[in-house]
Design a protein around this motif. Structure first.
Motif, PDB file in Angstrom:
ATOM      1  N   MET A  86       0.847  -1.196   0.000  1.00 46.81           N
ATOM      2  CA  MET A  86       0.000   0.000   0.000  1.00 46.81           C
ATOM      3  C   MET A  86       0.878   1.240   0.000  1.00 46.81           C
ATOM      4  SD  MET A  86      -1.354   0.277   3.940  1.00 46.81           S
ATOM      5  CE  MET A  86      -0.166   0.357   5.297  1.00 46.81           C
ATOM      6  N   SER A  87       0.364   2.308  -0.572  1.00 46.60           N
ATOM      7  CA  SER A  87       1.074   3.583  -0.564  1.00 46.60           C
ATOM      8  C   SER A  87       0.420   4.502   0.458  1.00 46.60           C
ATOM      9  CB  SER A  87       1.016   4.223  -1.958  1.00 46.60           C
ATOM     10  OG  SER A  87       1.667   5.478  -1.955  1.00 46.60           O
ATOM     11  N   ILE A  88       1.244   5.084   1.335  1.00 48.28           N
ATOM     12  CA  ILE A  88       0.740   5.923   2.415  1.00 48.28           C
ATOM     13  C   ILE A  88       1.197   7.360   2.180  1.00 48.28           C
ATOM     14  CG2 ILE A  88       0.757   6.337   4.896  1.00 48.28           C
ATOM     15  CD1 ILE A  88       1.448   3.371   5.264  1.00 48.28           C
ATOM     16  N   GLY A  89       0.241   8.247   1.997  1.00 48.41           N
ATOM     17  CA  GLY A  89       0.566   9.655   1.821  1.00 48.41           C
ATOM     18  C   GLY A  89       0.888  10.299   3.170  1.00 48.41           C
ATOM     19  N   VAL A  90       2.093  10.892   3.291  1.00 44.66           N
ATOM     20  CA  VAL A  90       2.566  11.408   4.575  1.00 44.66           C
ATOM     21  C   VAL A  90       2.939  12.882   4.458  1.00 44.66           C
ATOM     22  CG1 VAL A  90       4.264  11.169   6.432  1.00 44.66           C
ATOM     23  CG2 VAL A  90       3.439   9.141   5.233  1.00 44.66           C
ATOM     24  N   LEU A  91       2.542  13.650   5.452  1.00 44.52           N
ATOM     25  CA  LEU A  91       2.913  15.051   5.574  1.00 44.52           C
ATOM     26  C   LEU A  91       3.727  15.221   6.856  1.00 44.52           C
ATOM     27  CD1 LEU A  91       2.422  17.969   4.378  1.00 44.52           C
ATOM     28  CD2 LEU A  91       0.555  18.146   6.037  1.00 44.52           C
ATOM     29  N   VAL A  92       4.808  15.998   6.793  1.00 48.34           N
ATOM     30  CA  VAL A  92       5.671  16.227   7.951  1.00 48.34           C
ATOM     31  C   VAL A  92       5.527  17.681   8.388  1.00 48.34           C
ATOM     32  CG1 VAL A  92       8.041  16.195   8.840  1.00 48.34           C
ATOM     33  CG2 VAL A  92       7.303  14.464   7.176  1.00 48.34           C
ATOM     34  N   ARG A 124      13.853   3.696  16.900  1.00 56.39           N
ATOM     35  CA  ARG A 124      12.621   4.241  17.468  1.00 56.39           C
ATOM     36  C   ARG A 124      11.688   4.720  16.356  1.00 56.39           C
ATOM     37  NH1 ARG A 124       8.565   4.424  21.172  1.00 56.39           N
ATOM     38  NH2 ARG A 124       7.562   6.465  21.078  1.00 56.39           N
ATOM     39  N   PHE A 125      12.251   5.384  15.352  1.00 50.65           N
ATOM     40  CA  PHE A 125      11.427   5.870  14.244  1.00 50.65           C
ATOM     41  C   PHE A 125      10.796   4.700  13.502  1.00 50.65           C
ATOM     42  CE2 PHE A 125      10.520   7.121   9.939  1.00 50.65           C
ATOM     43  CZ  PHE A 125       9.946   8.372  10.086  1.00 50.65           C
ATOM     44  N   ALA A 126      11.592   3.664  13.228  1.00 55.44           N
ATOM     45  CA  ALA A 126      11.086   2.504  12.494  1.00 55.44           C
ATOM     46  C   ALA A 126       9.948   1.829  13.251  1.00 55.44           C
ATOM     47  CB  ALA A 126      12.219   1.513  12.239  1.00 55.44           C
ATOM     48  N   ALA A 127      10.087   1.715  14.576  1.00 54.95           N
ATOM     49  CA  ALA A 127       9.042   1.087  15.385  1.00 54.95           C
ATOM     50  C   ALA A 127       7.761   1.913  15.353  1.00 54.95           C
ATOM     51  CB  ALA A 127       9.534   0.912  16.817  1.00 54.95           C
ATOM     52  N   THR A 128       7.898   3.234  15.452  1.00 58.87           N
ATOM     53  CA  THR A 128       6.729   4.118  15.438  1.00 58.87           C
ATOM     54  C   THR A 128       6.029   4.077  14.085  1.00 58.87           C
ATOM     55  OG1 THR A 128       7.740   5.585  17.069  1.00 58.87           O
ATOM     56  CG2 THR A 128       5.960   6.505  15.741  1.00 58.87           C
ATOM     57  N   LEU A 129       6.806   4.142  13.017  1.00 60.47           N
ATOM     58  CA  LEU A 129       6.213   4.087  11.682  1.00 60.47           C
ATOM     59  C   LEU A 129       5.533   2.738  11.450  1.00 60.47           C
ATOM     60  CD1 LEU A 129       5.719   5.392   8.948  1.00 60.47           C
ATOM     61  CD2 LEU A 129       7.977   4.566   8.210  1.00 60.47           C
ATOM     62  N   GLY A 130       6.138   1.672  11.956  1.00 57.76           N
ATOM     63  CA  GLY A 130       5.539   0.346  11.810  1.00 57.76           C
ATOM     64  C   GLY A 130       4.181   0.258  12.486  1.00 57.76           C
ATOM     65  N   ARG A 131       4.075   0.836  13.692  1.00 57.32           N
ATOM     66  CA  ARG A 131       2.786   0.829  14.384  1.00 57.32           C
ATOM     67  C   ARG A 131       1.745   1.645  13.612  1.00 57.32           C
ATOM     68  NH1 ARG A 131       6.015   1.298  19.031  1.00 57.32           N
ATOM     69  NH2 ARG A 131       5.672   3.545  19.089  1.00 57.32           N
ATOM     70  N   ALA A 132       2.184   2.780  13.075  1.00 55.14           N
ATOM     71  CA  ALA A 132       1.258   3.625  12.308  1.00 55.14           C
ATOM     72  C   ALA A 132       0.746   2.882  11.071  1.00 55.14           C
ATOM     73  CB  ALA A 132       1.944   4.925  11.913  1.00 55.14           C
ATOM     74  N   LYS A 133       1.628   2.167  10.398  1.00 53.17           N
ATOM     75  CA  LYS A 133       1.217   1.383   9.225  1.00 53.17           C
ATOM     76  C   LYS A 133       0.188   0.329   9.606  1.00 53.17           C
ATOM     77  CE  LYS A 133       5.409   1.568   6.355  1.00 53.17           C
ATOM     78  NZ  LYS A 133       6.454   0.716   5.745  1.00 53.17           N
ATOM     79  N   THR A 134       0.442  -0.340  10.719  1.00 57.89           N
ATOM     80  CA  THR A 134      -0.480  -1.388  11.170  1.00 57.89           C
ATOM     81  C   THR A 134      -1.857  -0.818  11.445  1.00 57.89           C
ATOM     82  OG1 THR A 134       1.323  -2.681  12.126  1.00 57.89           O
ATOM     83  CG2 THR A 134      -0.905  -3.130  12.936  1.00 57.89           C
ATOM     84  N   ARG A 135      -1.884   0.311  12.136  1.00 55.24           N
ATOM     85  CA  ARG A 135      -3.170   0.927  12.459  1.00 55.24           C
ATOM     86  C   ARG A 135      -3.899   1.370  11.203  1.00 55.24           C
ATOM     87  NH1 ARG A 135      -2.231   4.386  18.068  1.00 55.24           N
ATOM     88  NH2 ARG A 135      -1.334   2.668  19.246  1.00 55.24           N
ATOM     89  N   SER A 178      -3.633  -0.012   8.252  1.00 55.91           N
ATOM     90  CA  SER A 178      -4.056  -1.178   7.478  1.00 55.91           C
ATOM     91  C   SER A 178      -5.297  -1.845   8.049  1.00 55.91           C
ATOM     92  CB  SER A 178      -2.911  -2.198   7.407  1.00 55.91           C
ATOM     93  OG  SER A 178      -2.634  -2.732   8.685  1.00 55.91           O
ATOM     94  N   VAL A 179      -5.482  -1.742   9.369  1.00 53.92           N
ATOM     95  CA  VAL A 179      -6.633  -2.409   9.994  1.00 53.92           C
ATOM     96  C   VAL A 179      -7.787  -1.449  10.246  1.00 53.92           C
ATOM     97  CG1 VAL A 179      -5.151  -4.110  11.096  1.00 53.92           C
ATOM     98  CG2 VAL A 179      -5.795  -2.051  12.360  1.00 53.92           C
ATOM     99  N   ASN A 180      -7.560  -0.164  10.051  1.00 62.34           N
ATOM    100  CA  ASN A 180      -8.589   0.825  10.335  1.00 62.34           C
ATOM    101  C   ASN A 180      -9.010   1.478   9.032  1.00 62.34           C
ATOM    102  OD1 ASN A 180     -10.245   2.801  11.483  1.00 62.34           O
ATOM    103  ND2 ASN A 180      -8.874   3.048  13.228  1.00 62.34           N
TER     104      ASN A 180
END
Length: 259
Positions: A1-7, A108-119, A121-123
């Motif tokens: 999936m492609s996730i559009g991200v704004l910083v 830490r960044f990788a773990a946070t981004l991974g959780r965001a992706k999971t949420r 994908s399921v939401n």
């Protein structure tokens, strides 16, 4: 999936650190960067990102105010970004909200981004308006409502005393004494008026003439006739009224939680 991200972050170095790691992830479509709250609001409305890395502490318009401007029901998923501010971090952790503390490690960044992706994908609804995020924001707003610093006059100057530095407060007619570890300041205000402006999670009135900082409590000892004596970390001992049962329970609970 492609996730559009704004910083969104007012510090260029922090933005660069986030953007650099996002560009290394093939699932991320980096939509842009914003250095202030106003441009963030415009970008979110125009581009509808899936995920926003949002700095909380920005001048002029904070991250919380960005959410207010967009409307919580229309906000995308959020990873809060903050310099270390103990209360904010506790609010995020207590409500299971994703956050990054600057500076952060690659892991830490990788773990946070991974959780965001999971949420994401399921939401399939709107993951940015979860109950957890709304509760965390309410905690942060509540923090802003309480006194953070108290202006006191010292000679010809006005000094801003952080409330966290106060060990205890003593009533003295229509004034109060702010007892710090190494000095005492007098403030022309009644005890009742000051008590209403202090965070009740951190300050407790143990007697009609004494308020203590619960984080400075070292021990609580039974005395007689239902009274107790509170020992502060400065060695000061104060008597607790037997009628202050709520304050007593709060003190005991706080000390147990800290152990």
């Amino acid at each position: 999936m492609s996730i559009g991200v704004l910083v969104v972050d007012d510090e260029p170095i922090a933005r660069h650190a986030i953007v650099r790691q996002l560009r290394a992830d093939p699932d991320i479509d980096l939509l842009g960067e914003c250095g202030d709250g106003a441009s963030a609001v415009a970008a979110i409305r125009a581009q509808s990102p899936d995920l926003v890395f949002l700095d909380i502490q920005m001048p002029a318009m904070t991250g919380i105010e960005v959410i207010d401007a967009i409307g919580s029901e229309r906000m995308p998923a959020i990873v809060f970004v903050t310099a270390f501010e103990q209360y904010a971090v506790k609010a995020f952790e207590a409500n299971a909200v994703d956050y990054l503390v600057k500076p952060f490690s690659r892991e830490r960044f990788a773990a946070t981004l991974g959780r965001a992706k999971t949420r994401l994908s399921v939401n399939t609804g709107n993951p940015g308006t979860s109950t957890q995020i709304l509760r965390a924001l309410e905690d942060l707003r509540q923090r802003d409502a309480w006194l953070q610093r108290i202006p006191v006059r010292v000679d010809e100057h006005v000094v801003l005393v952080p409330v966290d530095d106060i060990v205890w407060i003593k009533a003295n007619r229509n004034t109060v004494e702010l007892h710090l570890a190494d000095r005492v300041h007098e403030l022309r205000e009644t005890m009742a008026a000051l008590a209403e402006r202090l965070d009740p999670r951190h300050f407790a009135r143990i007697h009609r003439s004494a308020i203590i900082n619960v984080r400075r409590v070292k021990a609580i000892h039974p005395w007689f006739n239902g009274h107790h004596v509170v020992t502060l970390d400065t060695g000061q001992e104060l008597r607790m009224s037997r009628y202050q049962h709520e304050a007593f329970l709060r003190l005991v609970t706080t000390r147990q939680a800290e152990r």
